[in-house]
Design a protein around this motif. Structure first.
Motif, PDB file in Angstrom:
ATOM      1  N   ASN A  15       0.822  -1.218   0.000  1.00 39.35           N
ATOM      2  CA  ASN A  15       0.000   0.000   0.000  1.00 39.35           C
ATOM      3  C   ASN A  15       0.852   1.263   0.000  1.00 39.35           C
ATOM      4  OD1 ASN A  15      -2.402  -1.540   0.101  1.00 39.35           O
ATOM      5  ND2 ASN A  15      -2.141  -1.789   2.309  1.00 39.35           N
ATOM      6  N   SER A  16       1.827   1.290  -0.918  1.00 42.35           N
ATOM      7  CA  SER A  16       2.732   2.431  -1.134  1.00 42.35           C
ATOM      8  C   SER A  16       3.822   2.571  -0.077  1.00 42.35           C
ATOM      9  CB  SER A  16       1.956   3.758  -1.243  1.00 42.35           C
ATOM     10  OG  SER A  16       1.032   3.716  -2.303  1.00 42.35           O
ATOM     11  N   SER A  17       3.851   1.680   0.918  1.00 40.83           N
ATOM     12  CA  SER A  17       4.955   1.666   1.882  1.00 40.83           C
ATOM     13  C   SER A  17       6.081   0.814   1.308  1.00 40.83           C
ATOM     14  CB  SER A  17       4.510   1.074   3.222  1.00 40.83           C
ATOM     15  OG  SER A  17       3.555   1.891   3.854  1.00 40.83           O
ATOM     16  N   ASN A  18       7.253   1.418   1.143  1.00 38.67           N
ATOM     17  CA  ASN A  18       8.435   0.681   0.694  1.00 38.67           C
ATOM     18  C   ASN A  18       9.202   0.213   1.927  1.00 38.67           C
ATOM     19  OD1 ASN A  18       7.926   1.135  -2.064  1.00 38.67           O
ATOM     20  ND2 ASN A  18       8.876   3.148  -1.955  1.00 38.67           N
ATOM     21  N   ILE A  19       9.326  -1.100   2.080  1.00 38.68           N
ATOM     22  CA  ILE A  19       9.855  -1.665   3.320  1.00 38.68           C
ATOM     23  C   ILE A  19      11.221  -2.288   3.031  1.00 38.68           C
ATOM     24  CG2 ILE A  19       9.309  -3.063   5.331  1.00 38.68           C
ATOM     25  CD1 ILE A  19       6.389  -3.110   4.309  1.00 38.68           C
ATOM     26  N   THR A  20      12.233  -1.804   3.729  1.00 41.16           N
ATOM     27  CA  THR A  20      13.610  -2.186   3.447  1.00 41.16           C
ATOM     28  C   THR A  20      14.233  -2.967   4.601  1.00 41.16           C
ATOM     29  OG1 THR A  20      14.490  -0.128   4.378  1.00 41.16           O
ATOM     30  CG2 THR A  20      13.956  -0.136   2.025  1.00 41.16           C
ATOM     31  N   THR A  21      15.339  -3.625   4.283  1.00 44.10           N
ATOM     32  CA  THR A  21      16.170  -4.230   5.321  1.00 44.10           C
ATOM     33  C   THR A  21      17.617  -3.846   5.084  1.00 44.10           C
ATOM     34  OG1 THR A  21      16.789  -6.288   6.453  1.00 44.10           O
ATOM     35  CG2 THR A  21      16.525  -6.410   4.070  1.00 44.10           C
ATOM     36  N   ASN A  74      13.278  -2.874   8.552  1.00 48.86           N
ATOM     37  CA  ASN A  74      12.188  -1.985   8.949  1.00 48.86           C
ATOM     38  C   ASN A  74      10.880  -2.759   8.813  1.00 48.86           C
ATOM     39  OD1 ASN A  74      13.407   0.667   9.510  1.00 48.86           O
ATOM     40  ND2 ASN A  74      14.102   0.522   7.393  1.00 48.86           N
ATOM     41  N   HIS A  75       9.833  -2.211   9.406  1.00 47.55           N
ATOM     42  CA  HIS A  75       8.487  -2.736   9.216  1.00 47.55           C
ATOM     43  C   HIS A  75       7.524  -1.571   9.361  1.00 47.55           C
ATOM     44  CE1 HIS A  75       7.792  -2.347  13.555  1.00 47.55           C
ATOM     45  NE2 HIS A  75       8.873  -3.055  13.795  1.00 47.55           N
ATOM     46  N   ARG A  76       6.314  -1.750   8.876  1.00 48.43           N
ATOM     47  CA  ARG A  76       5.323  -0.680   9.042  1.00 48.43           C
ATOM     48  C   ARG A  76       5.020  -0.492  10.525  1.00 48.43           C
ATOM     49  NH1 ARG A  76       0.794  -3.009   5.375  1.00 48.43           N
ATOM     50  NH2 ARG A  76       1.977  -4.911   5.907  1.00 48.43           N
ATOM     51  N   LEU A  94       9.595 -11.059   5.399  1.00 46.42           N
ATOM     52  CA  LEU A  94      11.053 -11.008   5.254  1.00 46.42           C
ATOM     53  C   LEU A  94      11.641 -12.412   5.368  1.00 46.42           C
ATOM     54  CD1 LEU A  94      13.784  -9.471   5.104  1.00 46.42           C
ATOM     55  CD2 LEU A  94      13.724  -9.391   7.606  1.00 46.42           C
ATOM     56  N   LEU A  95      11.161 -13.194   6.335  1.00 47.72           N
ATOM     57  CA  LEU A  95      11.646 -14.563   6.483  1.00 47.72           C
ATOM     58  C   LEU A  95      11.377 -15.364   5.210  1.00 47.72           C
ATOM     59  CD1 LEU A  95      12.900 -16.675   8.431  1.00 47.72           C
ATOM     60  CD2 LEU A  95      10.557 -17.267   9.108  1.00 47.72           C
ATOM     61  N   SER A  96      10.184 -15.229   4.655  1.00 43.60           N
ATOM     62  CA  SER A  96       9.860 -15.918   3.401  1.00 43.60           C
ATOM     63  C   SER A  96      10.743 -15.419   2.265  1.00 43.60           C
ATOM     64  CB  SER A  96       8.386 -15.711   3.045  1.00 43.60           C
ATOM     65  OG  SER A  96       7.540 -16.318   3.997  1.00 43.60           O
ATOM     66  N   TRP A  97      11.018 -14.133   2.246  1.00 43.76           N
ATOM     67  CA  TRP A  97      11.892 -13.509   1.239  1.00 43.76           C
ATOM     68  C   TRP A  97      13.275 -14.162   1.271  1.00 43.76           C
ATOM     69  CZ3 TRP A  97      16.300 -10.323   1.718  1.00 43.76           C
ATOM     70  CH2 TRP A  97      16.616  -9.499   0.634  1.00 43.76           C
ATOM     71  N   VAL A  98      13.762 -14.425   2.472  1.00 41.86           N
ATOM     72  CA  VAL A  98      15.059 -15.094   2.618  1.00 41.86           C
ATOM     73  C   VAL A  98      14.957 -16.529   2.121  1.00 41.86           C
ATOM     74  CG1 VAL A  98      16.787 -15.928   4.266  1.00 41.86           C
ATOM     75  CG2 VAL A  98      15.803 -13.636   4.538  1.00 41.86           C
ATOM     76  N   TYR A  99      13.952 -17.262   2.620  1.00 47.78           N
ATOM     77  CA  TYR A  99      13.810 -18.668   2.256  1.00 47.78           C
ATOM     78  C   TYR A  99      13.554 -18.853   0.755  1.00 47.78           C
ATOM     79  CZ  TYR A  99      13.577 -20.335   7.134  1.00 47.78           C
ATOM     80  OH  TYR A  99      13.860 -20.675   8.428  1.00 47.78           O
TER      81      TYR A  99
END
Length: 331
Positions: A15-21, A74-76, A94-99
């Motif tokens: 929803n337009s939030s760009n979430i980074t690590t 980061n997180h919302r 994020l965990l799924s993104w890694v896996y």
């Protein structure tokens, strides 16, 4: 790459939030890619404050010296989104993104690094500890081990509706409901705020909340009045609130990952008794676990402890526990 300049990558858009690590890499002298355990380090801030640069760099450095890749996401931030659909879902994604191999795609450009997807752990402080524990249940593949440093848990305990006069004493008396509710006008939902719960700034300096900012004023008002849960999880306002979806204590089972808890014995923001309840349930379920209670320490001590102090060595037992599960990286 240094502690001051990590690699920052986008892992999610919502929803337009760009979430980074932020990605911190351990030293490597290998020309060919080698597998490194991955540890997710989640900042605190009562689910409403903070961002990825507000973690203990001493803890990050300790992880890097063990040969781990460290992700600091980061997180919302609540209350524009509730804790289940916002912060907890973001960290689970994020965990799924890694896996799913997306971290390895990023590491391909860094030379010598691959993620060891069988050894992914998580830790966090305060609300970050809760979110780390959220990677143990209701996920397709949980983290392999978890460390909670004074995480908020056991939401059915009466503490969570008690006012905290020592926090209220810091808040100006003239804050209006209209001013506080400006926090709901923020769009997109933010993923960072200027101050963390303990007043830690990006540089690590201690700085109090800025009560001219609706977010700081709102968060501290909820903490002071014992209404954090109703702010971050509106379902808790019902006559029979269901906290099972978000409360680690209510989700402990024999398949819960190995878990360690570190908590200050003088904590007035999240009393140590709450973590003791989690520890008891882990023990009763037969989950490999441990707990260290740190004498004299208040909430958020990780941001202020000195390397080499008694507190430093005591909290480090939690990282030794993680190492016992996920091992070290290539040395």
């Amino acid at each position: 790459m240094s502690l001051e300049t990590p690699l920052t990558v986008l892992y999610k858009e919502a929803n337009s939030s760009n979430i980074t690590t932020d990605v911190y890499l351990p030293p490597s002298t290998s020309a060919s890619p080698q597998k490194y355990p991955v540890v997710i380090d989640i900042h605190g801030g009562a689910f409403m404050l903070g961002h990825s640069r507000m973690v203990s760099l001493s803890q990050v450095n300790d992880c890097l010296e063990r040969g781990w890749i460290v992700l600091v996401p980061n997180h919302r931030l609540c209350p524009g989104v509730d804790v289940l659909d916002g912060p907890m879902q973001d960290i689970r994604d994020l965990l799924s993104w890694v896996y799913d191999g997306h971290l390895d795609a990023i590491l391909a450009d860094q030379g010598g690094y691959r993620a060891d997807l069988e050894n992914v752990a998580a830790f966090g402080t305060s609300s970050g500890g809760t979110l780390a524990l959220g990677l143990a249940f209701n996920v397709p593949k949980p983290a392999k081990a978890i460390l909670s440093l004074y995480g908020a848990v056991h939401f059915t305990d009466p503490f969570w509706t008690k006012s905290l006069p020592h926090v209220a004493a810091k808040i100006p008396p003239n804050l209006t409901e209209e001013f506080l509710n400006k926090i709901y006008d923020e769009h997109p939902v933010p993923t960072d705020s200027s101050v963390s719960l303990e007043g830690q700034t990006e540089s690590g300096a201690s700085k109090g909340p800025n009560f001219s900012q609706p977010r700081d004023a709102f968060a501290f008002t909820q903490i002071a009045s014992g209404t954090v849960l109703s702010a971050i999880y509106p379902d808790s306002k019902s006559t029979d609130p269901d906290f099972k979806k978000i409360d680690p204590v209510q989700n402990v089972s024999p398949i819960f990952p190995p878990t360690y808890i570190v908590h200050g014995m003088a904590d007035t923001m999240v009393p140590v008794e709450l973590s003791r309840e989690l520890f008891k349930r882990l023990q009763d379920a037969g989950v490999p676990c441990g707990m260290t209670e740190v004498p004299g320490e208040e909430h958020t001590f990780a941001s202020m402890m000195k390397v080499g102090s008694q507190t430093w060595w005591l909290q480090r037992k939690g990282f030794d526990f993680l190492e016992g599960v996920i091992g070290k990286g290539p040395q």
